[in-house]
Design a protein around this motif. Structure first.
Motif, PDB file in Angstrom:
ATOM      1  N   PHE A  18      -4.917  -3.546  -5.372  1.00  9.06           N
ATOM      2  CA  PHE A  18      -5.759  -2.334  -5.427  1.00  9.06           C
ATOM      3  C   PHE A  18      -5.823  -1.742  -6.833  1.00  9.06           C
ATOM      4  N   HIS A  19      -5.470  -2.547  -7.809  1.00  9.60           N
ATOM      5  CA  HIS A  19      -5.621  -2.186  -9.233  1.00  9.60           C
ATOM      6  C   HIS A  19      -4.916  -0.882  -9.597  1.00  9.60           C
ATOM      7  N   ASN A  20      -3.745  -0.641  -9.002  1.00 12.63           N
ATOM      8  CA  ASN A  20      -2.938   0.546  -9.307  1.00 12.63           C
ATOM      9  C   ASN A  20      -3.727   1.839  -9.193  1.00 12.63           C
ATOM     10  N   SER A  21      -4.633   1.859  -8.237  1.00 13.04           N
ATOM     11  CA  SER A  21      -5.467   3.058  -8.060  1.00 13.04           C
ATOM     12  C   SER A  21      -4.558   4.263  -7.741  1.00 13.04           C
ATOM     13  N   THR A  22      -4.872   5.414  -8.349  1.00 10.82           N
ATOM     14  CA  THR A  22      -3.973   6.564  -8.204  1.00 10.82           C
ATOM     15  C   THR A  22      -4.023   7.171  -6.797  1.00 10.82           C
ATOM     16  N   ASP A  23      -5.117   6.944  -6.086  1.00  8.59           N
ATOM     17  CA  ASP A  23      -5.206   7.516  -4.738  1.00  8.59           C
ATOM     18  C   ASP A  23      -4.638   6.573  -3.680  1.00  8.59           C
ATOM     19  N   LEU A  24      -4.003   5.503  -4.115  1.00  4.71           N
ATOM     20  CA  LEU A  24      -3.399   4.576  -3.157  1.00  4.71           C
ATOM     21  C   LEU A  24      -1.945   4.970  -2.907  1.00  4.71           C
ATOM     22  N   PHE A  25      -1.609   5.077  -1.641  1.00  4.32           N
ATOM     23  CA  PHE A  25      -0.221   5.390  -1.274  1.00  4.32           C
ATOM     24  C   PHE A  25       0.422   4.096  -0.766  1.00  4.32           C
ATOM     25  N   VAL A  26       1.462   3.635  -1.461  1.00  2.00           N
ATOM     26  CA  VAL A  26       2.205   2.443  -1.018  1.00  2.00           C
ATOM     27  C   VAL A  26       3.681   2.779  -1.135  1.00  2.00           C
ATOM     28  N   GLU A  27       4.367   2.813  -0.029  1.00  2.00           N
ATOM     29  CA  GLU A  27       5.790   3.169  -0.044  1.00  2.00           C
ATOM     30  C   GLU A  27       6.546   2.302   0.967  1.00  2.00           C
ATOM     31  N   GLU A  28       7.803   2.092   0.633  1.00  2.00           N
ATOM     32  CA  GLU A  28       8.655   1.379   1.582  1.00  2.00           C
ATOM     33  C   GLU A  28       9.198   2.387   2.595  1.00  2.00           C
ATOM     34  N   THR A  29       9.322   2.026   3.794  1.00  2.00           N
ATOM     35  CA  THR A  29       9.892   2.925   4.804  1.00  2.00           C
ATOM     36  C   THR A  29      10.879   2.128   5.677  1.00  2.00           C
ATOM     37  N   GLU A  30      11.855   2.874   6.175  1.00  2.00           N
ATOM     38  CA  GLU A  30      12.885   2.186   6.974  1.00  2.00           C
ATOM     39  C   GLU A  30      12.426   2.057   8.424  1.00  2.00           C
ATOM     40  N   TRP A  31      12.648   0.955   8.983  1.00  5.86           N
ATOM     41  CA  TRP A  31      12.296   0.717  10.389  1.00  5.86           C
ATOM     42  C   TRP A  31      13.550   0.181  11.094  1.00  5.86           C
ATOM     43  N   ARG A  32      13.599   0.163  12.401  1.00  3.22           N
ATOM     44  CA  ARG A  32      14.816  -0.232  13.109  1.00  3.22           C
ATOM     45  C   ARG A  32      15.267  -1.645  12.751  1.00  3.22           C
ATOM     46  N   ASN A  33      14.307  -2.560  12.636  1.00  6.32           N
ATOM     47  CA  ASN A  33      14.688  -3.946  12.373  1.00  6.32           C
ATOM     48  C   ASN A  33      14.586  -4.333  10.895  1.00  6.32           C
ATOM     49  N   GLY A  34      14.466  -3.350  10.048  1.00  2.30           N
ATOM     50  CA  GLY A  34      14.368  -3.696   8.632  1.00  2.30           C
ATOM     51  C   GLY A  34      13.323  -2.868   7.932  1.00  2.30           C
ATOM     52  N   PRO A  35      13.020  -3.181   6.661  1.00  8.09           N
ATOM     53  CA  PRO A  35      12.056  -2.360   5.928  1.00  8.09           C
ATOM     54  C   PRO A  35      10.606  -2.695   6.307  1.00  8.09           C
ATOM     55  N   ALA A  36       9.723  -1.693   6.113  1.00  7.76           N
ATOM     56  CA  ALA A  36       8.281  -1.884   6.297  1.00  7.76           C
ATOM     57  C   ALA A  36       7.573  -1.186   5.128  1.00  7.76           C
ATOM     58  N   ILE A  37       6.302  -1.518   4.946  1.00  7.73           N
ATOM     59  CA  ILE A  37       5.547  -0.883   3.845  1.00  7.73           C
ATOM     60  C   ILE A  37       4.352  -0.134   4.446  1.00  7.73           C
ATOM     61  N   ILE A  38       4.194   1.093   4.021  1.00  5.92           N
ATOM     62  CA  ILE A  38       3.026   1.892   4.469  1.00  5.92           C
ATOM     63  C   ILE A  38       2.031   1.903   3.323  1.00  5.92           C
ATOM     64  N   CYS A  39       0.789   1.693   3.667  1.00  5.44           N
ATOM     65  CA  CYS A  39      -0.234   1.620   2.612  1.00  5.44           C
ATOM     66  C   CYS A  39      -1.518   2.261   3.111  1.00  5.44           C
ATOM     67  N   TYR A  40      -2.063   3.200   2.344  1.00  7.84           N
ATOM     68  CA  TYR A  40      -3.362   3.801   2.676  1.00  7.84           C
ATOM     69  C   TYR A  40      -3.899   4.558   1.485  1.00  7.84           C
ATOM     70  N   TYR A  41      -5.200   4.832   1.525  1.00 10.30           N
ATOM     71  CA  TYR A  41      -5.808   5.682   0.497  1.00 10.30           C
ATOM     72  C   TYR A  41      -5.618   7.135   0.912  1.00 10.30           C
ATOM     73  N   THR A  42      -5.058   7.933   0.042  1.00 11.07           N
ATOM     74  CA  THR A  42      -4.789   9.331   0.402  1.00 11.07           C
ATOM     75  C   THR A  42      -6.066  10.126   0.631  1.00 11.07           C
ATOM     76  N   VAL A  43      -7.159   9.686  -0.029  1.00 14.21           N
ATOM     77  CA  VAL A  43      -8.411  10.458   0.114  1.00 14.21           C
ATOM     78  C   VAL A  43      -9.192  10.079   1.370  1.00 14.21           C
ATOM     79  N   MET A  44      -8.809   8.994   1.981  1.00 13.46           N
ATOM     80  CA  MET A  44      -9.579   8.527   3.140  1.00 13.46           C
ATOM     81  C   MET A  44      -8.803   8.581   4.445  1.00 13.46           C
TER      82      MET A  44
END
Lengths: 476, 339
Positions: free
Chosen positions: A18-44
């Motif tokens: 996503f070309h390091n777009s500033t409105d992109l939210f990408v974060e690691e989050t903890e889940w019961r069976n291990g890590p997961a990644i959440i990804c979305y556009y904050t403006v949409m």
């Protein structure tokens, strides 16, 4: 997904996609069976709702529900980069479980949306004042609430390699012609383009004769205009982020029908429909007729009028066709300026253009008074059509008629009319005859062109006051 | 080519083809030949027309054109169309365009037919619809002469000599021109729609009333002496009408007639090309263009008043051959073959 890729590397990889777009939210989050990644556009995407949904899904997982990822707003898919891009770009949140190779899509989009107000270009006096907006869901809901039937089918196709525009076509399965629906589907699937930006562009791809001046799709922003058309077996086509709906197959006469016809009384509706159809004649032929009379056939004028016309045009240095072109172009300029300017200024331009300059142009001796009347009458007639596309078509095709009349008089008008008539007979809308019921000729449907027939045919009134007698006045 | 006509499409096509080019030129020679008994003779001619229609209706299935006969028919329709164009151009040069070169006027008229014939068949078949509002308008314009009609001109009756009757029956054939199209298109009419019986009677009545009306109006408006000097009496009737909204009503009428005639030319051109395609399916566009080049060039050879009159007079005999004699022969030969 390769197991060798760590979560951090995956986050970096997604950022890169996503070309390091500033409105992109990408974060690691903890889940019961291990890590997961959440990804979305904050403006949409609605972040609060994403959190709420995540809580719900976590709870479902904790409860060991079999399909814990499937809720009303979320679905689970095998992970793929293309799915990730499509989900994020369409306003969904993507939760990636790298260990299990699953992508959880949560659809909680957030778009700016105006209210479904009445469209400015299609006012009615009575009836619904709702209009389509730039959102597909809202538009379909406006139709669904008027047609609460399971036969109303919505099909969607994504077009444009770059724009990925959602095109939806809506029809009533039990009424619409199967062949026409199939044909539209084939046409849509055959469109190869980088981007679809508007319904006008889509219309170009779908029309049978793209070089014809006549629109072969009815453009409307009114749900109460789409619904009766759906009930007549037509198909409505929506382009995402456009309030304009395309309706096809249509006939030439569909453009002269307005919801007002059906909201008012039968006689009133019929009268104004006839007026509108007459306006087609005046809008196209009046300036040509005037040019032919002045240039070739002044002997048809009654003597009293002939004198006045001669006096009016004697002082004009130009031929009638030049006069007409001058004024017609002037009217077109006023119209174009009024559209582009804000409403109050637009009205001022109309008054200044119409009254002040109109009067001045006559005083200056550039055009005659009669020509002003003719051109004004023509302009008013062209605005009577309840379709912007047809209005513009009419405004354009009167120019060839003016040229034909200035070259050959009435003979030119006759030849032009025949060419116009043949052209209309040749046209089709999604391969259905455009000039129906003239082609194929079916006089039994002529009344519907000119008259707005009552919804309910009145049955015979009881002739007898005697209880139990039939409608024949008690006679057996 | 596979076409399917409704009953109304078929009769409208036939009516316009039969009336298009002759309805202003037919009255003068007919009344000159028959005198005051013109209307009675036309009534009898109308019965003959109905008899021909009945004969065609009963035998249309036996009317099959072979390649040679179809070339003869194509030639006939070409000549017929050329005669229409010559007459229209001649009339237009007298009434509307004295200074415009003939090839311009003819070229423009032919270009309309070319455009229509290059279009789909349904377009030409339905082209006559444009005339529907014009036909009552034309009749209405003529009715404006009502106060000036002299009803005693109908009498005396029964004075026509046998020679006048014979000549009248021949001249009445102008109104029959195009009747052979019944045989060409009848087989393409929707099988579910009834043609024989009342529909045919109604068509016959419409055809007859249309021509009879124009004959009676002309008879009642002019004396026989006046008729000798008038080639197109209907035009003079309209020119004499005084209405408040226009000074020259005939000018409107001449353009109605012109539209009618151009549509008729298109219908006959279509018929010739339609029959051509029954035997030669290739090069559709090329044959349309060649036919129209002929339509443009041939009328230029016969544009003088004398040539046009001679041409028109000769056409009636060609009509008798192609609309009456040949169909009868073809039908009987085919019936015998089948038997």
């Amino acid at each position: 997904m390769s197991e060798a890729i760590s979560t951090d590397e995956l986050v970096l990889y997604i950022r890169k996609i996503f070309h390091n777009s500033t409105d992109l939210f990408v974060e690691e989050t903890e889940w019961r069976n291990g890590p997961a990644i959440i990804c979305y556009y904050t403006v949409m995407t609605e972040a609060n709702q994403v959190n709420e949904q995540l809580e719900l899904i976590r709870q479902r997982e904790k409860d060991n529900l079999p399909k814990w990822g499937e809720t009303a707003t979320s679905s689970a898919y095998p992970f793929s980069v293309s799915l990730l891009i499509e989900s994020v770009c369409s306003g969904s949140a993507a939760i990636i479980f790298s260990d299990t190779n699953v992508l959880l899509k949560i659809s909680v989009p957030k778009f700016g949306m105006r209210a479904p107000n009445e469209p400015d270009n299609e006012h009615v006096i009575r009836g619904s004042h709702e209009g389509f907006v730039e959102g597909f869901d809202t538009n379909i809901s406006l139709i669904r609430k008027r047609l609460a039937i399971p036969n109303l089918v919505v099909q969607t196709i994504c077009l444009g390699e770059d724009s990925n525009t959602k095109i939806s076509y809506v029809y009533i399965d039990s009424i619409a012609d199967e062949d026409v629906v199939e044909q539209l589907k084939d046409k849509l699937e055959g469109i190869k383009t980088k981007a679809i930006n508007s319904s006008g562009q889509l219309e170009d791809y779908l029309e049978d004769s793209v070089w014809s001046p006549f629109p072969q799709f009815l453009n409307t922003e009114r749900p109460d205009r789409v619904v009766p058309n759906l009930l007549e077996g037509k198909i409505a086509i929506f382009t995402d982020h456009t309030p304009t709906c395309l309706v096809a197959p249509v006939t030439f006469f569909s453009f002269y029908q307005s919801p007002d016809d059906f909201n008012g009384r039968v006689i009133v509706g019929s009268f104004y429909r006839i007026v509108r159809l007459m306006s087609f004649m005046t809008a196209i032929f009046l300036p040509a007729f005037y040019i032919a009379v002045i240039g070739f056939h002044s002997e048809i004028l009654p003597l009293e009028l002939s004198k006045k016309v001669k006096m009016a045009i004697n002082e004009i240095p130009y031929r009638p066709v030049v006069e007409a072109f001058l004024l017609e172009l002037f009217i077109e300029l006023i119209r174009e300026a009024s559209i582009r300017l804000p409403t109050p200024i637009g009205q001022t331009i109309g008054i200044v253009g119409g009254l002040v300059i109109g009067d001045a142009i006559v005083s200056a001796g550039l055009v005659s008074n009669l020509m002003v009347i003719v051109v004004a009458m023509t302009a008013i007639s062209s605005f009577v059509v309840p379709s912007v596309e047809m209005n513009m078509t009419i405004r354009i095709i009167r120019f060839p008629f003016m040229i034909a009349a200035s070259a050959l008089g009435f003979f030119g008008i006759v030849l032009g009319s025949l060419v116009l008539f043949i052209h209309l007979m040749n046209l089709s809308s999604l391969k259905q005859p455009y000039f129906s019921p003239i082609v194929p000729f079916d006089p039994s449907r002529f009344k519907n062109l000119f008259l707005r027939m009552p919804y309910i045919e009145p049955s015979k009134q009881q002739k007898s006051f005697t209880h139990g007698d039939d409608g024949n006045g008690g006679e057996t | 080519m596979n076409i399917n006509l409704s009953r109304i499409q078929f009769f409208l096509f036939l009516f316009v083809a039969q009336t298009g080019a002759v309805f202003i030129s037919f009255q003068a020679p007919f009344i000159k030949a028959t005198g005051r008994d013109a209307w009675i003779i036309f009534l009898v001619a109308g019965l003959l027309h109905y008899a021909v229609l009945l004969f065609f209706e009963h035998n249309y299935e036996y009317f099959k054109l072979g390649p040679v006969i179809s070339w003869l028919y194509k030639g006939y329709w070409l000549l017929l169309t050329v005669s229409f164009i010559s007459y229209i151009d001649y009339t237009l040069s007298v009434w509307a365009f004295p200074k415009t070169p003939d090839f311009v006027v003819i070229g423009l008229m032919v270009s309309i037919s070319l455009y229509a014939n290059l279009s789909r068949a349904e377009t030409v078949i339905n082209l006559s619809v444009i005339l529907i509002p014009m036909i009552p308008l034309f009749l209405l314009f003529l009715l404006l002469a009502w106060p000036e009609l002299e009803w005693t001109y109908l009498f005396p009756v029964g004075k026509a000599t046998p020679l006048q009757w014979a000549d009248g029956m021949i001249k009445a054939q102008f109104a029959f021109i195009g009747i052979e199209l019944y045989l060409i298109y009848r087989r393409y009419v929707d099988k579910n729609q009834q043609v024989k019986g009342w529909p045919l009677v109604i068509y016959q009545l419409i055809w007859m009333l249309f021509f009879l009306f124009s004959v009676i109006i002309t008879l009642l408006y002019f004396t026989l002496e006046e008729m000798k000097f008038l080639p197109e009496p209907l035009m003079y009737i309209l020119k004499s009408q005084h209405v408040t909204f226009v000074e020259r009503l005939d000018l409107f009428f001449i353009y109605i007639w012109m539209t009618w005639s151009i549509v008729t030319i298109t219908l006959f051109s279509f018929t010739a090309l339609f029959v051509h395609r029954l035997h030669y399916k290739e090069h559709k566009k090329r044959s349309v263009v060649i036919f129209h080049i002929l339509l443009l060039l041939l009328p230029l050879l016969s544009l003088s008043k004398t040539a046009t009159e001679k041409f028109n007079a000769a056409i009636i005999y060609a009509h008798l051959l192609f609309a009456i004699v040949l169909p009868i022969i073809i039908i009987f030969v085919n019936r015998r073959k089948k038997a």
